[in-house]
Design an enzyme around this catalytic site. Structure first.
Site, PDB file in Angstrom:
ATOM      1  N   HIS A 480       1.108  -0.947  -0.110  1.00  0.00           N
ATOM      2  CA  HIS A 480       0.143   0.215  -0.061  1.00  0.00           C
ATOM      3  C   HIS A 480       0.535   1.708  -0.010  1.00  0.00           C
ATOM      4  CE1 HIS A 480      -2.921   2.757   1.449  1.00  0.00           C
ATOM      5  NE2 HIS A 480      -2.794   3.246   1.380  1.00  0.00           N
ATOM      6  N   GLU A 481       1.881   0.905   0.763  1.00  0.00           N
ATOM      7  CA  GLU A 481       2.699   2.412   0.923  1.00  0.00           C
ATOM      8  C   GLU A 481       3.425   2.606  -0.479  1.00  0.00           C
ATOM      9  OE1 GLU A 481       1.467   4.863   2.938  1.00  0.00           O
ATOM     10  OE2 GLU A 481       0.627   4.007   4.263  1.00  0.00           O
ATOM     11  N   HIS A 484       1.826   4.444  -2.835  1.00  0.00           N
ATOM     12  CA  HIS A 484       1.971   5.900  -2.453  1.00  0.00           C
ATOM     13  C   HIS A 484       3.126   6.362  -2.887  1.00  0.00           C
ATOM     14  CE1 HIS A 484      -2.130   6.726  -0.373  1.00  0.00           C
ATOM     15  NE2 HIS A 484      -1.534   6.266   0.558  1.00  0.00           N
ATOM     16  N   HIS A 487       3.181   6.838  -7.174  1.00  0.00           N
ATOM     17  CA  HIS A 487       2.662   7.840  -7.377  1.00  0.00           C
ATOM     18  C   HIS A 487       3.428   8.971  -7.256  1.00  0.00           C
ATOM     19  CE1 HIS A 487      -1.660  10.013  -6.905  1.00  0.00           C
ATOM     20  NE2 HIS A 487      -0.989   9.796  -8.356  1.00  0.00           N
TER      21      HIS A 487
END
Length: 696
Positions: A480-481, A484, A487
C-alpha cells in the site's frame, strides 16, 4: 539569496547545514549534520525569503499574466519546502523532546506565515483576473489545471472575505495548527509511556517470531533481555490474535483503545471539542453550513450525502456479516468450555481459531514465508514488470536512523528517476501507523528535478539477527505505502503543486490500494514468498488456503473501518455543540448505527490522528473506501486482459494515474484508464460482502 544562506550561522557558530548547498549524492539532506537547534534559524530565513518572493509577485507593476503570477508562485518558497520536508520527516519518524518542543513553535509560525499569503486580496485579485479570462490565455491543459487549482485554493482559504472575517480566519488557523500538533504529541506520549512486560508464563500461544520482536522492542527501550508488548499496531494485533492469556489480551486491548483518552496530561477530548468548534466557525465564515460541506465540495464525492450513501451501502452487508461471525465465535467459546460472552479483546483470538477451522489457515503458518526483504523485492519486481523502473540499493545516501535504507530508482532507459527511502521498523521515536511522504517532489519547471520519496512503517524487528517476518496485513501495508511511493516516484509533471500525490484525498488512495492487489497474486507469492530459514517457496496447498481465507473476517474489518468513517462524517456534519462530550457522542453514534458491542472503532476519536492531528483527512476518512471502489474495479482491467502485468493496461495505468499527479481531473483520469466510470459493486465483491454470511 545564496550568499545570505552561506553567511547564516547556527548557535554553535558553524554554517547552518539546512541553509547551505548540500554536497551529497543527489543533493540529499545531510542528516548527520542537522541538529534540532538548526531548524528555527532555518525556518526564520525560509519565511523571510518566501515573504519577499510573495511581495514581489503581489506588487509587480506589470499586468498579471500566467508567468508573472502563477509560475512565479510555483517558484516561490523553495527553501521553506526544503526545510519543512526535513523537519516533518524527523518529527514523525525519529523525534526527540527537543524536536517536539520546536514543532509547537513551528506549527504556529507556519500558520502565521501562510495566513497573510492565502488571504492576500491583491494577490488573489491577480489570480482571479487570470481565472476569469482563462479561456483567452492559450494555456496547456496542465497550466489550465494549475490555474484552476490555485484559484480554488486561495478562494477556499478566505482570500475573498472582508477584513474582519480574514482576521478571525487567521486566528482560527493559528489555533487549529497548535491544537493539531498538540493532539499528535499527546498520542505519541501515551504510546511511548505504555508497555507490558512478558514473563515466561505470559507467552503462552505467542509465536517464536512474535517473542523475538517483543525482545527487540524491549531492547529499543533499553530493556535488553526482556520482552514487551508496545502500543504499536504491529505489536498489539498479533498479540490479540494469538495470546492464550485472556486477562492479558484484555489489558493490552484496553490500553490500545484508550490512547489519548486516559484523563491524564495526554488526554485529547478537550482538544477535539475545540477543533470541531473552530472548524465549524471557519466553514461558516466561508459560507458553508458545515465543515463537511466545505471540505467535500473540493473532492470527488462533492457532498456529505454522497459519502453517507456509499458508507451506508457498505455498512448494511458488513454489519450482517459481522453479526453472523460473532454468533459463530460465541459458539466456539462455548464449545471450548468458556463461560463468558465474547468481548472485543476476544474477537481476533477466536476469529483466528474459526479461520483455521473454516479455511485451515492462520497467519502464523504464512509469516515465515513473508520475510520483509522478500516482500520489498516483490514490491520492486512488480513495479519493474509494470512500469520498467529498477531499484538498486545505495549505501552512500545520508539517513536519519541506521535502520533506514535507500534505493536509487531508474527508468527503463537507465536514467535516474528518484531515490526511495524505506524506514520499516517500529521504535519509540516514531509515531504509530504507516505513511508515505517526500523530501523533494518531482517537477520540471526549472530543470528535471527528481523526487526523494519516503515510506515509513512500524513493523516488528526480528531479534538476534533474525529477519523481520510480516503478517499478511503487514505485507499488504508495505505494498500500500509503496503504491503511494510509486505515485510520487513516477510523477511526470511540470509544476510542483501538481506533483505526485497532490490530488483529491478521495483519489490519493487509488494508486496505493490498487497496488495491494499484486501482493496477493499467486504468481507473485510463488516467486517471493520463501521460507526465511530454508528458502523453500510457499507450498501450493498453503497458498490456496491463504487465497481462500482472504475474505474471511471481512465483516469485522469493514465494520471497524466504516464506523470510523461515519463518526468522522458525523463529527463534521452535526453542530459542534452536539459533541461537547466526546465520549457520549461516540456512544450515541455507535448506538445509532447498531455497532456490534464486540467490535470497536478502528480509530476512537481521541486517537484519530487522521482527522484531528491536522485536517488532511477531516471529513475525508471515507476516502479509503471511495478509492477502494475504484481500485477493485481498476484491477479488473488486468484480469480482463488475462495478464496481471499486461503491458498495454500498465501503460495506461502509468500515463493516466501514476504519472499524471494532479495535472488532470481525477474522474477524467480514471475514465481515460478504465474506459468507463467505476462499477461500485466491485468493492463488495472483493470483500466477499455480496454473498450471504453463511456462504462466506
Amino acid at each position: 539569496m545564496a550568499d545570505t544562506q552561506e553567511m547564516t550561522a547556527t548557535p554553535r557558530g558553524q554554517v547552518n547545514p539546512l541553509l547551505r548547498a548540500w554536497q551529497t549524492p543527489f543533493e540529499t539532506p545531510p542528516f548527520a549534520d542537522i541538529a534540532p537547534e538548526h531548524f528555527l534559524p532555518a525556518f526564520e530565513q525560509a519565511f523571510a525569503d518566501h515573504a519577499a518572493e510573495i511581495a514581489a509577485i503581489t506588487h509587480d507593476p506589470s499586468a498579471p499574466d500566467f508567468a508573472n503570477t502563477i509560475t512565479a508562485l510555483e517558484r516561490s518558497g523553495k527553501l521553506l519546502s526544503r526545510v519543512s520536508a526535513v523537519f516533518h520527516d524527523l518529527v514523525s519518524a525519529h523525534s526527540n523532546p527537543a524536536l517536539l518542543e520546536i514543532d509547537k513553535e513551528v506549527s504556529l509560525r507556519m500558520a502565521r506565515h501562510w495566513n497573510p499569503i492565502m488571504m492576500n486580496a491583491v494577490l488573489f485579485g491577480r489570480i482571479a483576473l487570470l481565472h476569469d479570462n482563462r479561456a483567452a490565455l492559450a494555456l496547456t491543459p496542465e497550466q489550465l489545471r494549475l490555474l484552476e487549482r490555485t484559484y480554488t485554493r486561495f478562494h477556499r482559504s478566505g482570500a475573498g472575505l472582508d477584513e474582519a472575517a480574514k482576521a478571525r480566519m487567521a486566528e482560527i488557523n493559528e489555533r487549529l495548527a497548535h491544537l493539531g500538533t498538540t493532539f499528535g504529541h499527546h498520542l505519541l506520549g501515551d504510546e511511548q509511556d505504555w508497555f507490558m512486560e512478558l514473563g515466561e508464563a505470559d507467552r503462552d500461544g505467542l509465536s517464536d517470531s512474535f517473542v523475538a520482536a517483543a525482545k527487540s522492542a524491549a531492547e529499543e527501550r533499553g530493556m535488553a533481555g526482556k520482552a514487551i508488548v508496545t502500543l504499536s499496531r504491529s505489536s498489539v494485533e498479533p498479540f490479540l490474535k494469538t495470546s492464550n492469556r485472556r486477562e492479558l489480551r484484555e489489558k493490552v486491548y484496553k490500553a490500545f483503545i484508550a490512547r489519548g483518552d486516559n484523563n491524564n496530561a495526554n488526554d485529547n477530548s478537550e482538544i477535539i471539542v475545540e477543533i470541531l468548534k473552530l472548524r465549524e466557525e471557519s466553514a461558516r465564515l466561508l459560507g458553508y453550513p458545515t465543515f463537511a460541506a466545505y471540505r467535500l465540495e473540493d473532492s470527488m464525492a462533492k457532498t456529505p450525502q454522497a459519502v453517507r450513501s456509499l458508507l451506508e451501502r457498505v455498512w448494511k452487508p458488513a454489519r450482517a456479516r459481522a453479526l453472523a461471525d460473532r454468533d459463530a465465535l460465541q459458539e466456539l467459546v462455548a464449545e471450548e468450555g468458556g463461560n463468558f460472552a465474547l468481548a472485543p479483546w476476544d474477537w481476533r483470538y477466536y476469529s483466528e481459531k474459526l479461520r483455521q477451522r473454516r479455511a485451515n489457515f492462520d497467519d502464523a503458518a504464512i509469516k515465515p514465508y513473508l520475510a520483509l526483504d522478500h516482500m520489498i523485492e516483490a514490491a520492486f519486481d512488480c513495479a519493474t514488470r509494470l512500469f520498467g523502473v529498477t531499484f538498486a540499493e545505495r549505501k552512500d545516501i545520508p539517513v536519519w536512523h541506521p535502520d533506514v535504507r535507500v534505493w536509487e530508482v531508474k527508468d527503463a532507459a537507465g536514467k535516474h528517476k528518484a531515490l526511495f527511502y524505506g524506514d520499516y521498523f517500529a521504535r519509540p521515536s516514531k509515531r504509530s501507523g504507516a505513511w508515505m511522504t517526500s523530501l523533494r517532489d518531482q517537477q520540471k519547471l526549472d530543470g528535471d528535478i527528481a523526487p526523494l520519496i519516503i515510506n515509513v512503517c512500524n513493523f516488528s524487528k526480528g531479534a538476534d539477527g533474525e529477519p523481520s517476518l510480516l503478517s499478511p496485513d503487514d505485507a499488504r501495508t508495505l505494498f500500500h505505502e509503496f503504491g503511494h511511493g510509486l505515485h510520487g516516484m513516477l510523477s511526470d509533471v511540470t509544476y510542483p503543486s501538481l506533483s505526485g500525490t497532490s490530488v483529491f484525498t478521495d483519489f490519493v488512495e487509488l494508486p496505493s490500494q490498487l497496488y495491494e492487489h499484486w501482493q496477493e497474486q499467486p504468481q507473485v507469492l510463488r516467486q517471493f514468498a520463501r521460507h526465511y530459514q530454508t528458502g523453500e517457496p510457499l507450498p501450493d496447498d498453503l497458498l490456496k488456503r491463504f487465497i481462500a481465507a482472504r475474505k474471511f473476517n471481512q465483516g469485522f474489518a469493514t465494520v471497524e473501518f466504516v464506523s470510523s468513517a461515519l463518526i468522522d462524517l458525523e463529527f463534521h456534519t452535526q453542530p459542534a455543540s452536539a459533541s461537547r462530550d466526546v465520549r457520549a457522542f461516540e456512544r450515541a453514534e455507535l448506538e445509532k448505527i447498531g455497532m456490534p458491542a464486540e467490535i470497536s472503532l478502528r480509530h476512537r476519536p481521541q486517537q484519530f490522528g487522521h482527522i484531528f492531528s491536522g485536517d488532511h483527512y477531516a471529513s475525508g476518512y471515507y476516502s479509503y473506501m471511495w478509492s477502494e471502489v475504484m481500485d477493485a474495479d481498476a484491477f479488473g482491467a488486468f484480469e480482463e486482459a488475462g495478464d496481471i502485468f499486461d503491458s498495454a493496461v500498465a501503460k495506461r495505468l502509468h500515463d493516466d494515474i501514476y504519472s499524471s499527479g494532479g495535472s488532470r481531473d481525477p474522474e477524467d483520469a480514471y475514465v481515460a484508464f478504465r474506459g468507463r466510470e467505476p462499477e461500485p459493486d466491485a468493492l463488495l465483491r472483493r470483500r466477499g460482502l455480496l454473498e450471504t454470511p453463511e456462504a462466506a
